[in-house]
Scaffold this active site. Structure first.
Site, PDB file in Angstrom:
ATOM      1  N   ALA A 120       0.861  -1.188   0.000  1.00 26.82           N
ATOM      2  CA  ALA A 120       0.000   0.000   0.000  1.00 26.82           C
ATOM      3  C   ALA A 120       0.891   1.230   0.000  1.00 26.82           C
ATOM      4  O   ALA A 120       2.094   1.145   0.297  1.00 26.82           O
ATOM      5  CB  ALA A 120      -0.904   0.017   1.230  1.00 26.82           C
ATOM      6  N   LYS A 121       0.370   2.342  -0.364  1.00 24.34           N
ATOM      7  CA  LYS A 121       1.090   3.625  -0.253  1.00 24.34           C
ATOM      8  C   LYS A 121       0.059   4.731  -0.385  1.00 24.34           C
ATOM      9  O   LYS A 121      -0.991   4.538  -0.987  1.00 24.34           O
ATOM     10  CB  LYS A 121       2.126   3.754  -1.371  1.00 24.34           C
ATOM     11  CG  LYS A 121       3.258   4.698  -1.053  1.00 24.34           C
ATOM     12  CD  LYS A 121       4.257   4.055  -0.104  1.00 24.34           C
ATOM     13  CE  LYS A 121       5.609   4.703  -0.156  1.00 24.34           C
ATOM     14  NZ  LYS A 121       6.656   3.844   0.397  1.00 24.34           N
TER      15      LYS A 121
END
Ligand code: NAD
Length: 431
Positions: A120-121
């Site tokens: 994720a980011k």
């Protein structure tokens, strides 16, 4: 130096048609690595896109009483092996596309380290330098509330990244916990140790760069205490890597910050040089011959560790590189085109997703400590990190040896993709 040759002929040509956006590079690297792996094409297609991208508006009251609204993102790439994991940036250049590309890198990084997480980011499009501390706190708390349904210790666990830090994580943990009605330290990592953060988390990416350097030198039969090393960037990653390598007997002959580099062919007094955190941009004030960052990249050393910025080694400067081995401390310091030239020149590149993975690995340790409500000593953290790095190195080395056409980056992707592919196959498609 490498016995393996450059590219499999089934992948994109090295002459680039796509720009070097994080997403374009991540997709190109995925397609290149998939050519080495027996993987269902449908799985590759799924991995080319995130499972979700959350875009939120984040209004806050400024100190002068006006209201300003910011845009925030959270890209969740893949969770087949466990909860999503990755940083949150506060930076004016944050985009939806960049968040997706960086979330893909987190998926590979977690898989190559065999951590039970996916990628994720995200972040907010804001220059944190324009905000007071109170404004930053309000922004962080409101962003947390906007994301509350999609983050959590078992779903998506943010961490610090550019423009965010341990304090930001503490605010997220508090905002989330207050709304959930119970203290949930496992919702973020990179917190201060007093509320469940891990010892050794800050030094971990630099420590893993040093361990990867040690393993690479050993693979190529170069004794560590006879090796010369140049490190671009003397921040959290570069300074910790340089200090450890110096401790272990290597000669760190050059280090740099944004203003330039210092060089001493007999080895610098690394302990005497203040890190970016101790005294920002002070490298060029220290003893040693002043050289430029470009000259540092072209030094004739055993190991070059670019630990500052993305796209440091490009088509323009790659032919000047004289190092025997490159160990990537920064994320994406080598462009796709430069990578191909280095492969053709037989210069091994130990990729970021392995070399700087100490950060997310100790984040995993932090999460374990949080859910078990039991903290680890610094010694335990460092010894477990060393064990995880050696395990990951062995898996990547094995893939490198089994695929004569693969670079070290390909080999790391092969390890990651094989694990992801097996997990997808085992779980099947729902419903
Ligand atoms: P930092 O801000 O602590 O330090 C960055 C260093 O690079 C400073 O010394 C700065 O002066 C120097 N620098 C900046 N621009 C430069 C330029 N154009 N040329 C040469 N030097 C320059 O940053 P950091 O946390 O050490 O991160 C460095 C890189 O490592 C980034 O790519 C980051 O994404 C990556 N990374 C960081 C972590 C982490 O947890 N800190 C983990 C994995 C990867």
């Amino acid at each position: 130096m490498s016995s393996n040759t450059s590219s499999p002929n089934t992948v994109d040509s090295p002459t680039q048609t796509e720009p070097d956006s994080a997403l374009a590079v991540a997709r190109r690297q995925l397609r290149r690595a998939a050519a080495f792996v027996d993987i269902d094409p449908n799985t590759v297609e799924r991995l080319e896109d995130p499972s979700a991208v959350h875009e939120v508006t984040v209004p806050i009251e400024r100190d002068d009483g006006t209201v300003e609204t910011y845009t925030g993102y959270r890209a969740q790439h893949n969770s087949v092996r466990g909860p999503h994991k990755g940083g949150l940036r506060f930076h004016p250049d944050v985009t939806r596309e960049e968040s997706i590309g960086l979330s893909m890198w987190m998926t590979w990084k977690c898989a190559v380290m065999d951590l039970p997480f996916g990628g994720a980011k995200g972040g907010i499009v804001v220059d944190p330098k324009d905000l007071s501390t109170d404004e930053k706190e309000r922004l962080t708390r409101r962003f947390t509330e906007e994301l509350r349904d999609v983050i959590g210790p078992n779903t998506d666990i943010p961490a610090p990244d550019m423009g965010t830090d341990a304090q930001t994580m503490a605010w997220i943990m508090d905002a989330y916990s207050m709304q959930e009605g119970e203290t949930q330290p496992g919702v973020v990592t990179g917190k201060p140790p007093v509320i469940g953060g891990s010892y050794g988390r800050d030094e971990a990416p630099g420590r893993s760069v040093a361990i990867a350097t040690r393993q690479a030198l050993d693979y190529y039969d170069k004794p560590l205490d006879e090796a010369t090393v140049a490190v671009q960037g003397f921040g959290s990653v570069g300074a910790n890597a340089a200090r450890l390598l110096d401790d272990w007997g290597a000669d760190v002959v050059a280090v740099s910050d944004v203003n330039g580099a210092i060089y001493d062919p007999d080895g610098l007094d690394i302990e005497a040089i203040p890190t970016h955190e101790e005294e920002p941009e002070a490298v060029t004030k220290q003893d040693g011959e002043l050289i430029t960052n470009d000259e540092l990249l072209e030094l004739d050393v055993d190991v070059l560790a670019p630990c500052a910025i993305g796209n440091a080694i490009t088509e323009e400067n790659v032919n000047g590189i004289r190092a025997d081995i490159i160990v990537e401390g920064a994320n994406g310091p080598t462009t796709f085109a430069a990578d191909t030239v280095l492969a053709d020149r037989d210069i091994p590149v130990i990729p970021d997703i392995l070399a700087n993975a100490g950060g997310v690995t100790v984040s995993y340790f932090e999460w374990l400590q949080d859910i078990n409500r039991r903290s680890w000593s610094l010694e335990k953290v460092n010894s477990e990190l060393n064990a995880e790095m050696e395990k990951a190195w062995a898996a990547v080395e094995d893939a490198y040896e089994h695929h004569p056409d693969a670079t070290w980056r390909d080999a790391a992707y092969v390890v990651a993709l094989e694990r992801l592919s097996k997990a997808h196959d085992a779980r099947g498609l729902w419903p």
